[in-house]
Motif scaffolding. Sequence first.
Motif, PDB file in Angstrom:
ATOM      1  N   GLY A 137     -57.811 -17.466  -6.068  1.00 12.25           N
ATOM      2  CA  GLY A 137     -57.675 -16.585  -4.923  1.00 12.25           C
ATOM      3  C   GLY A 137     -57.111 -15.233  -5.306  1.00 12.25           C
ATOM      4  N   HIS A 138     -56.176 -15.230  -6.263  1.00  9.09           N
ATOM      5  CA  HIS A 138     -55.595 -13.982  -6.742  1.00  9.09           C
ATOM      6  C   HIS A 138     -56.668 -13.090  -7.355  1.00  9.09           C
ATOM      7  CE1 HIS A 138     -53.029 -11.166  -8.850  1.00  9.09           C
ATOM      8  NE2 HIS A 138     -53.550 -11.547 -10.011  1.00  9.09           N
ATOM      9  N   ARG A 139     -57.582 -13.668  -8.106  1.00  9.73           N
ATOM     10  CA  ARG A 139     -58.655 -12.881  -8.725  1.00  9.73           C
ATOM     11  C   ARG A 139     -59.495 -12.174  -7.668  1.00  9.73           C
ATOM     12  NH1 ARG A 139     -61.262 -15.734 -14.041  1.00  9.73           N
ATOM     13  NH2 ARG A 139     -59.359 -15.763 -15.285  1.00  9.73           N
ATOM     14  N   GLU A 140     -59.846 -12.898  -6.625  1.00  5.46           N
ATOM     15  CA  GLU A 140     -60.672 -12.311  -5.571  1.00  5.46           C
ATOM     16  C   GLU A 140     -59.931 -11.196  -4.853  1.00  5.46           C
ATOM     17  OE1 GLU A 140     -63.845 -12.767  -5.269  1.00  5.46           O
ATOM     18  OE2 GLU A 140     -63.645 -14.137  -6.972  1.00  5.46           O
ATOM     19  N   ARG A 141     -58.637 -11.387  -4.618  1.00  3.63           N
ATOM     20  CA  ARG A 141     -57.851 -10.347  -3.946  1.00  3.63           C
ATOM     21  C   ARG A 141     -57.754  -9.096  -4.812  1.00  3.63           C
ATOM     22  NH1 ARG A 141     -54.883 -14.978  -2.563  1.00  3.63           N
ATOM     23  NH2 ARG A 141     -53.411 -14.635  -4.292  1.00  3.63           N
ATOM     24  N   LEU A 142     -57.582  -9.285  -6.121  1.00  3.52           N
ATOM     25  CA  LEU A 142     -57.473  -8.138  -7.027  1.00  3.52           C
ATOM     26  C   LEU A 142     -58.798  -7.392  -7.111  1.00  3.52           C
ATOM     27  CD1 LEU A 142     -55.196  -6.940  -8.684  1.00  3.52           C
ATOM     28  CD2 LEU A 142     -56.013  -8.212 -10.670  1.00  3.52           C
ATOM     29  N   ARG A 143     -59.902  -8.134  -7.179  1.00  2.00           N
ATOM     30  CA  ARG A 143     -61.228  -7.498  -7.169  1.00  2.00           C
ATOM     31  C   ARG A 143     -61.422  -6.681  -5.893  1.00  2.00           C
ATOM     32  NH1 ARG A 143     -63.143 -12.756  -8.937  1.00  2.00           N
ATOM     33  NH2 ARG A 143     -63.623 -12.713 -11.171  1.00  2.00           N
ATOM     34  N   ALA A 144     -61.017  -7.258  -4.755  1.00  2.00           N
ATOM     35  CA  ALA A 144     -61.192  -6.573  -3.474  1.00  2.00           C
ATOM     36  C   ALA A 144     -60.385  -5.273  -3.432  1.00  2.00           C
ATOM     37  CB  ALA A 144     -60.779  -7.497  -2.327  1.00  2.00           C
ATOM     38  N   ARG A 145     -59.159  -5.291  -3.955  1.00  2.00           N
ATOM     39  CA  ARG A 145     -58.340  -4.070  -3.989  1.00  2.00           C
ATOM     40  C   ARG A 145     -58.999  -2.992  -4.834  1.00  2.00           C
ATOM     41  NH1 ARG A 145     -52.819  -5.934  -6.168  1.00  2.00           N
ATOM     42  NH2 ARG A 145     -52.581  -3.681  -6.446  1.00  2.00           N
ATOM     43  N   PHE A 146     -59.545  -3.387  -5.977  1.00  2.00           N
ATOM     44  CA  PHE A 146     -60.212  -2.405  -6.839  1.00  2.00           C
ATOM     45  C   PHE A 146     -61.480  -1.884  -6.170  1.00  2.00           C
ATOM     46  CE2 PHE A 146     -63.310  -1.433 -10.218  1.00  2.00           C
ATOM     47  CZ  PHE A 146     -62.633  -0.389 -10.827  1.00  2.00           C
ATOM     48  N   ARG A 147     -62.240  -2.792  -5.561  1.00  2.00           N
ATOM     49  CA  ARG A 147     -63.493  -2.405  -4.914  1.00  2.00           C
ATOM     50  C   ARG A 147     -63.246  -1.459  -3.742  1.00  2.00           C
ATOM     51  NH1 ARG A 147     -65.106  -7.174  -4.024  1.00  2.00           N
ATOM     52  NH2 ARG A 147     -64.265  -7.358  -1.909  1.00  2.00           N
ATOM     53  N   ASP A 148     -62.204  -1.733  -2.959  1.00  2.00           N
ATOM     54  CA  ASP A 148     -61.961  -0.966  -1.742  1.00  2.00           C
ATOM     55  C   ASP A 148     -61.154   0.309  -1.966  1.00  2.00           C
ATOM     56  OD1 ASP A 148     -63.307  -2.995  -0.465  1.00  2.00           O
ATOM     57  OD2 ASP A 148     -61.485  -4.010   0.238  1.00  2.00           O
ATOM     58  N   HIS A 149     -60.291   0.320  -2.982  1.00  2.00           N
ATOM     59  CA  HIS A 149     -59.373   1.444  -3.140  1.00  2.00           C
ATOM     60  C   HIS A 149     -59.417   2.098  -4.522  1.00  2.00           C
ATOM     61  CE1 HIS A 149     -57.709   0.247   0.711  1.00  2.00           C
ATOM     62  NE2 HIS A 149     -57.526  -0.984   0.246  1.00  2.00           N
ATOM     63  N   GLY A 150     -60.158   1.532  -5.455  1.00  2.00           N
ATOM     64  CA  GLY A 150     -60.252   2.122  -6.780  1.00  2.00           C
ATOM     65  C   GLY A 150     -59.057   1.801  -7.652  1.00  2.00           C
ATOM     66  N   ASP A 151     -59.034   2.405  -8.844  1.00  2.00           N
ATOM     67  CA  ASP A 151     -58.001   2.049  -9.822  1.00  2.00           C
ATOM     68  C   ASP A 151     -56.608   2.514  -9.423  1.00  2.00           C
ATOM     69  OD1 ASP A 151     -59.165   4.790 -10.597  1.00  2.00           O
ATOM     70  OD2 ASP A 151     -57.337   4.700 -11.803  1.00  2.00           O
ATOM     71  N   THR A 152     -56.499   3.505  -8.505  1.00  2.00           N
ATOM     72  CA  THR A 152     -55.178   3.992  -8.118  1.00  2.00           C
ATOM     73  C   THR A 152     -54.374   2.932  -7.373  1.00  2.00           C
ATOM     74  OG1 THR A 152     -56.120   4.943  -6.087  1.00  2.00           O
ATOM     75  CG2 THR A 152     -55.935   6.397  -8.002  1.00  2.00           C
ATOM     76  N   ALA A 153     -55.045   1.897  -6.867  1.00  2.00           N
ATOM     77  CA  ALA A 153     -54.356   0.833  -6.138  1.00  2.00           C
ATOM     78  C   ALA A 153     -53.806  -0.241  -7.067  1.00  2.00           C
ATOM     79  CB  ALA A 153     -55.309   0.194  -5.127  1.00  2.00           C
ATOM     80  N   LEU A 154     -54.052  -0.100  -8.375  1.00  2.00           N
ATOM     81  CA  LEU A 154     -53.669  -1.139  -9.320  1.00  2.00           C
ATOM     82  C   LEU A 154     -52.716  -0.595 -10.384  1.00  2.00           C
ATOM     83  CD1 LEU A 154     -57.181  -2.750  -9.978  1.00  2.00           C
ATOM     84  CD2 LEU A 154     -55.484  -3.432  -8.281  1.00  2.00           C
TER      85      LEU A 154
END
Length: 280
Positions: free
Chosen positions: A63-80
């Motif tokens: 589940g963590h992997r999917e959430r991290l992918r979603a953050r990158f997809r929706d907000h780009g690298d600045t969210a990580l």
Amino acid sequence: MMANGGNDRLDEPAETEEPDDFSAELEADERGFFAEPRQRPKAAAKATQDGKESPAPEQHYHGHRERLRARFRDHGDTALADYEILELLLFRLIPRRDTKPIAKALLDRFGTLAGVFGAEAARLTEVKGVGEAVATDLKLIAATAHRMLKSELKGKKVLASWSSVVEYCHAAMAYETREQFRILFLDKRNALIADEVQQKGTVDHTPVYPREVVKRALDLSATAIILVHNHPSGDPTPSRADIDMTKTIIETAKPLGITVHDHIIIGKEGHVSLKGLRLI
């Protein structure tokens, strides 16, 4: 090695062993590089007291992997954070393990993302969880980034793109553990003809032969060159030998119509231009 924050551990418990047919398939393509993870067969069902079967629970990090992918997809690298960018990449290289502790261990060991990708493959494999295949893929990604930076210089007037020159040289050389002597060969428009590592040396010395430098420039019909070498110590301050060697190359090249525009020294802490310091 620095301890990881929170509850992250490098010695994650091994996953339930997969059926033989899936193991064989995974071995043929162990990393699933830049492809969506394979749909894994359900683990052996657990029998309940009333005779019904229920599937084994998914690993906690799925589940963590999917959430991290979603953050990158929706907000780009600045969210990580940096470790999350590295973790996201490691999902593809190590599909069957929790990669957060591995990403954090790599950054603890090498300091920065640039340090991770600049490290030699043999040093990468010293980090628990990183095998030869993963180390090779990390170096492939680094090489791709270097090629991208180099493509920005090819055919362009180098002196008008000085920040790009420094950025490229820093990416290519700053984290090398041995000295390298690199030459950028330019045409009469000061456009890049070729970029070559002419010599590799030890941790604090590289043999340089001025006549060989000039001969190679003539072979390529270059009318100007930029000299570059790195200091593995991290400090780019030029030595007396660096200055003297540069002046010898200038004196050898000038009668043949070849201009030495500069000598750049690259270190992890930055760079130095001998021309900028008025040393040549």
